[in-house]
Enzyme design. Structure first.
Site, PDB file in Angstrom:
ATOM      1  N   ASP A  92      -4.380   5.951  -7.583  1.00 41.95           N
ATOM      2  CA  ASP A  92      -3.051   5.605  -7.085  1.00 41.95           C
ATOM      3  C   ASP A  92      -3.090   4.438  -6.108  1.00 41.95           C
ATOM      4  OD1 ASP A  92      -4.379   7.107  -5.127  1.00 41.95           O
ATOM      5  OD2 ASP A  92      -2.757   8.533  -4.813  1.00 41.95           O
ATOM      6  N   ASP A  95      -7.000   2.066  -0.376  1.00 46.21           N
ATOM      7  CA  ASP A  95      -6.712   1.972   1.061  1.00 46.21           C
ATOM      8  C   ASP A  95      -7.971   1.406   1.728  1.00 46.21           C
ATOM      9  OD1 ASP A  95      -5.623   2.318   3.593  1.00 46.21           O
ATOM     10  OD2 ASP A  95      -5.991   4.457   3.663  1.00 46.21           O
ATOM     11  N   LYS A 123      -3.457  -1.552  -0.190  1.00 45.97           N
ATOM     12  CA  LYS A 123      -2.926  -1.755   1.166  1.00 45.97           C
ATOM     13  C   LYS A 123      -3.597  -2.942   1.821  1.00 45.97           C
ATOM     14  CE  LYS A 123      -1.750   2.693   2.820  1.00 45.97           C
ATOM     15  NZ  LYS A 123      -1.905   3.745   3.836  1.00 45.97           N
ATOM     16  N   PHE A 144       2.162   4.181   5.567  1.00 41.01           N
ATOM     17  CA  PHE A 144       1.854   5.372   4.791  1.00 41.01           C
ATOM     18  C   PHE A 144       2.962   5.585   3.773  1.00 41.01           C
ATOM     19  CE2 PHE A 144       1.114   9.621   3.498  1.00 41.01           C
ATOM     20  CZ  PHE A 144      -0.266   9.695   3.488  1.00 41.01           C
TER      21      PHE A 144
HETATM   22  P1  IMP Z   1      -9.445   5.236   0.366  1.00 43.97           P
HETATM   23  O1  IMP Z   1     -10.679   5.982  -0.042  1.00 43.97           O
HETATM   24  O2  IMP Z   1      -9.356   4.993   1.849  1.00 43.97           O
HETATM   25  O3  IMP Z   1      -9.182   3.980  -0.437  1.00 43.97           O
HETATM   26  O4  IMP Z   1      -8.241   6.221   0.146  1.00 43.97           O
HETATM   27  C1  IMP Z   1      -7.822   6.530  -1.065  1.00 43.97           C
HETATM   28  C2  IMP Z   1      -7.080   7.838  -1.070  1.00 43.97           C
HETATM   29  O5  IMP Z   1      -6.416   8.148   0.185  1.00 43.97           O
HETATM   30  C3  IMP Z   1      -6.007   7.688  -2.094  1.00 43.97           C
HETATM   31  O6  IMP Z   1      -6.468   8.099  -3.375  1.00 43.97           O
HETATM   32  C4  IMP Z   1      -4.917   8.571  -1.550  1.00 43.97           C
HETATM   33  O7  IMP Z   1      -5.105   9.883  -2.007  1.00 43.97           O
HETATM   34  C5  IMP Z   1      -5.094   8.568  -0.039  1.00 43.97           C
HETATM   35  N1  IMP Z   1      -4.169   7.626   0.621  1.00 43.97           N
HETATM   36  C6  IMP Z   1      -4.466   6.472   1.261  1.00 43.97           C
HETATM   37  N2  IMP Z   1      -3.361   5.870   1.724  1.00 43.97           N
HETATM   38  C7  IMP Z   1      -2.327   6.653   1.348  1.00 43.97           C
HETATM   39  C8  IMP Z   1      -0.883   6.548   1.523  1.00 43.97           C
HETATM   40  O8  IMP Z   1      -0.322   5.610   2.109  1.00 43.97           O
HETATM   41  N3  IMP Z   1      -0.157   7.573   0.997  1.00 43.97           N
HETATM   42  C9  IMP Z   1      -0.699   8.618   0.339  1.00 43.97           C
HETATM   43  N4  IMP Z   1      -2.032   8.749   0.132  1.00 43.97           N
HETATM   44  C10 IMP Z   1      -2.833   7.776   0.648  1.00 43.97           C
HETATM   45 MG    MG Z   2      -5.822  10.298  -4.080  1.00 45.48          MG
END
Ligand code: IMP
Ligand code: MG
Length: 176
Positions: A92, A95, A123, A144
């Site tokens: 999805d 981040d 993001k 968020f």
């Molecule tokens: P990352 O490993 O930091 O890239 O985070 C990825 C996961 O964190 C995503 O698959 C989401 O499940 C969750 N996540 C990060 N940012 C958001 C947001 O703004 N809304 C909802 N879920 C988020």
């Molecule tokens: Mg996720």
């Protein structure tokens, strides 16, 4: 509201066109990351008309508001299945990138023929890993967001549009 249903539809169509142009008629194995990617997956795969298989993995990385390093659980059947395949990981949101980075590293060990990644959202200014996603639907500000599969404490996934979560919404979400 950050992205309307129409904007999301157009972004997914654009991403599907890029994916189609890249793989052409090669058969593709999509590895979807549960749970946030389910709405994107449902819309995206119906716009791809190459031979396609779908596998799902669970990634638990996110609790409450804080995003912490991921803890991936891979389905054992899938591990056998990806060998010599062209694999596209679909999530999805990118981040910090840790979830996708870890998943790509794990899949890379399984002798896949090729490995790319696609995310609906990226993001701005948050990336903590060396490799970014190959296909991106939208770049969004550091807020968020919920809806179109994305959750806050497992709520809001069913919103058909993408919304920024505000402090007042958090109180309404109820007990965690
Ligand atoms: P990352 O490993 O930091 O890239 O985070 C990825 C996961 O964190 C995503 O698959 C989401 O499940 C969750 N996540 C990060 N940012 C958001 C947001 O703004 N809304 C909802 N879920 C988020
Ligand atoms: Mg996720």
């Amino acid at each position: 509201m950050l992205l309307s249903e129409d904007e999301l539809r157009a972004g997914v169509a654009r991403m599907a066109d890029e994916i189609t142009a890249h793989y052409r008629d090669r058969s593709l194995t999509i590895v979807g990351v549960l749970t946030g990617s389910i709405v994107l997956l449902a819309d995206l795969i119906r716009r791809l008309d190459m031979p396609l298989r779908l596998a799902l993995v669970q990634a638990r990385s996110y609790r409450g508001r804080a995003t912490t390093p991921s803890n991936l659980s891979l389905n054992a059947d899938m591990l056998l299945d990806v060998r010599d395949r062209d694999v596209l990981v679909v999530d999805d949101i990118f981040d910090t990138g840790r979830t996708l980075f870890e998943l790509v590293a794990r899949l890379d060990e399984l002798q896949v023929a090729s490995l790319r990644s696609a995310v609906l959202l990226r993001k701005q200014g948050r990336q903590q890993v060396a490799r970014g996603p190959d296909f991106v639907g939208f770049d969004i500000p550091d807020e968020f967001v919920v809806g179109y599969g994305l959750d806050y404490d497992d709520m809001y996934r069913n919103l058909p549009y993408l919304a920024v979560l505000e402090a007042a919404d958090i109180e309404q979400a109820g007990p965690a």
